[in-house]
Design a protein around this motif. Structure first.
Motif, short mmCIF file in Angstrom:
data_model
loop_
_atom_site.label_atom_id
_atom_site.label_comp_id
_atom_site.label_asym_id
_atom_site.label_seq_id
_atom_site.Cartn_x
_atom_site.Cartn_y
_atom_site.Cartn_z
N VAL A 16 78.26 49.55 6.64
CA VAL A 16 77.96 50.74 7.44
C VAL A 16 77.60 50.20 8.82
O VAL A 16 76.69 49.39 8.96
CB VAL A 16 76.79 51.55 6.85
CG1 VAL A 16 76.45 52.73 7.76
CG2 VAL A 16 77.13 52.03 5.46
N VAL A 17 78.37 50.63 9.83
CA VAL A 17 78.21 50.10 11.18
C VAL A 17 77.83 51.25 12.12
O VAL A 17 78.41 52.32 12.07
CB VAL A 17 79.54 49.47 11.66
CG1 VAL A 17 79.36 48.81 13.00
CG2 VAL A 17 80.04 48.47 10.64
N GLY A 18 76.84 51.00 12.97
CA GLY A 18 76.38 52.01 13.91
C GLY A 18 77.29 52.14 15.12
O GLY A 18 78.18 51.34 15.34
N ASP A 20 79.75 54.26 16.06
CA ASP A 20 81.18 54.46 15.82
C ASP A 20 81.94 53.16 15.60
O ASP A 20 83.06 52.99 16.07
CB ASP A 20 81.81 55.24 16.98
CG ASP A 20 81.25 56.65 17.06
OD1 ASP A 20 81.02 57.25 16.00
OD2 ASP A 20 81.05 57.15 18.18
N GLY A 21 81.34 52.22 14.89
CA GLY A 21 82.03 50.99 14.54
C GLY A 21 81.88 49.85 15.52
O GLY A 21 82.39 48.77 15.27
N THR A 22 81.18 50.06 16.62
CA THR A 22 81.02 48.98 17.60
C THR A 22 79.61 48.41 17.60
O THR A 22 79.35 47.42 18.27
CB THR A 22 81.35 49.48 19.02
OG1 THR A 22 80.49 50.56 19.35
CG2 THR A 22 82.79 49.91 19.14
N GLY A 23 78.71 49.00 16.86
CA GLY A 23 77.32 48.54 16.83
C GLY A 23 77.09 47.50 15.76
O GLY A 23 78.03 46.90 15.22
N LYS A 24 75.82 47.28 15.43
CA LYS A 24 75.50 46.28 14.43
C LYS A 24 75.63 46.84 13.02
O LYS A 24 75.62 48.06 12.81
CB LYS A 24 74.09 45.73 14.67
CG LYS A 24 72.98 46.72 14.44
CD LYS A 24 71.64 46.06 14.68
CE LYS A 24 70.53 47.02 14.32
NZ LYS A 24 69.23 46.37 14.40
N VAL A 25 75.73 45.94 12.05
CA VAL A 25 75.84 46.33 10.65
C VAL A 25 74.48 46.82 10.18
O VAL A 25 73.47 46.12 10.30
CB VAL A 25 76.32 45.14 9.80
CG1 VAL A 25 76.34 45.51 8.32
CG2 VAL A 25 77.69 44.68 10.25
N LEU A 26 74.45 48.03 9.64
CA LEU A 26 73.21 48.64 9.18
C LEU A 26 72.99 48.44 7.68
O LEU A 26 71.85 48.38 7.22
CB LEU A 26 73.22 50.14 9.47
CG LEU A 26 73.45 50.54 10.93
CD1 LEU A 26 73.67 52.04 11.04
CD2 LEU A 26 72.29 50.09 11.78
N PHE A 27 74.09 48.32 6.91
CA PHE A 27 73.99 48.28 5.45
C PHE A 27 75.27 47.70 4.89
O PHE A 27 76.35 47.93 5.43
CB PHE A 27 73.78 49.70 4.92
CG PHE A 27 73.63 49.81 3.43
CD1 PHE A 27 72.43 49.49 2.82
CD2 PHE A 27 74.68 50.23 2.64
CE1 PHE A 27 72.29 49.59 1.45
CE2 PHE A 27 74.55 50.34 1.27
CZ PHE A 27 73.35 50.02 0.67
N THR A 28 75.18 46.91 3.82
CA THR A 28 76.35 46.34 3.14
C THR A 28 76.26 46.68 1.66
O THR A 28 75.19 46.58 1.07
CB THR A 28 76.41 44.81 3.33
OG1 THR A 28 76.42 44.52 4.71
CG2 THR A 28 77.65 44.23 2.68
N PRO A 43 73.58 59.08 12.17
CA PRO A 43 74.54 59.77 13.04
C PRO A 43 75.36 58.76 13.85
O PRO A 43 74.83 57.78 14.37
CB PRO A 43 73.66 60.60 13.96
CG PRO A 43 72.33 60.68 13.29
CD PRO A 43 72.21 59.46 12.45
N GLY A 44 76.66 58.98 13.92
CA GLY A 44 77.54 58.11 14.70
C GLY A 44 77.94 56.83 13.99
O GLY A 44 78.59 55.98 14.59
#
Length: 67
Positions: A16-18, A20-28, A43-44
């Motif tokens: 799960v990436v914040g 819209d896919g350009t942020g850091k990984v939030l959860f695997t 959100p996003g």
């Protein structure tokens, strides 16, 4: 002994990436359903396969400023 594509599918991970896919990984997670459920809480955020290239950042042209 299982074939190589079978092992890849078995060990597939989702991120799960914040932003819209350009942020850091939030959860695997190893479960797509779990990753989708977690992504709804941020959100996003978006879900991608682990190791997948991040989404391209949009190109924003520079705005000249007058002095």
């Amino acid at each position: 002994m299982p074939c190589a594509p079978c092992n890849k599918r078995k060990n597939q991970q989702f991120e799960v990436v914040g932003q819209d896919g350009t942020g850091k990984v939030l959860f695997t997670s190893g479960s797509k359903a779990t990753a989708d459920a977690v992504a709804k809480r941020y959100p996003g955020s978006s879900v991608r396969t682990k190791g997948e290239a991040p989404a391209a950042k949009p190109i924003v042209p520079a705005i000249p400023t007058e002095k």
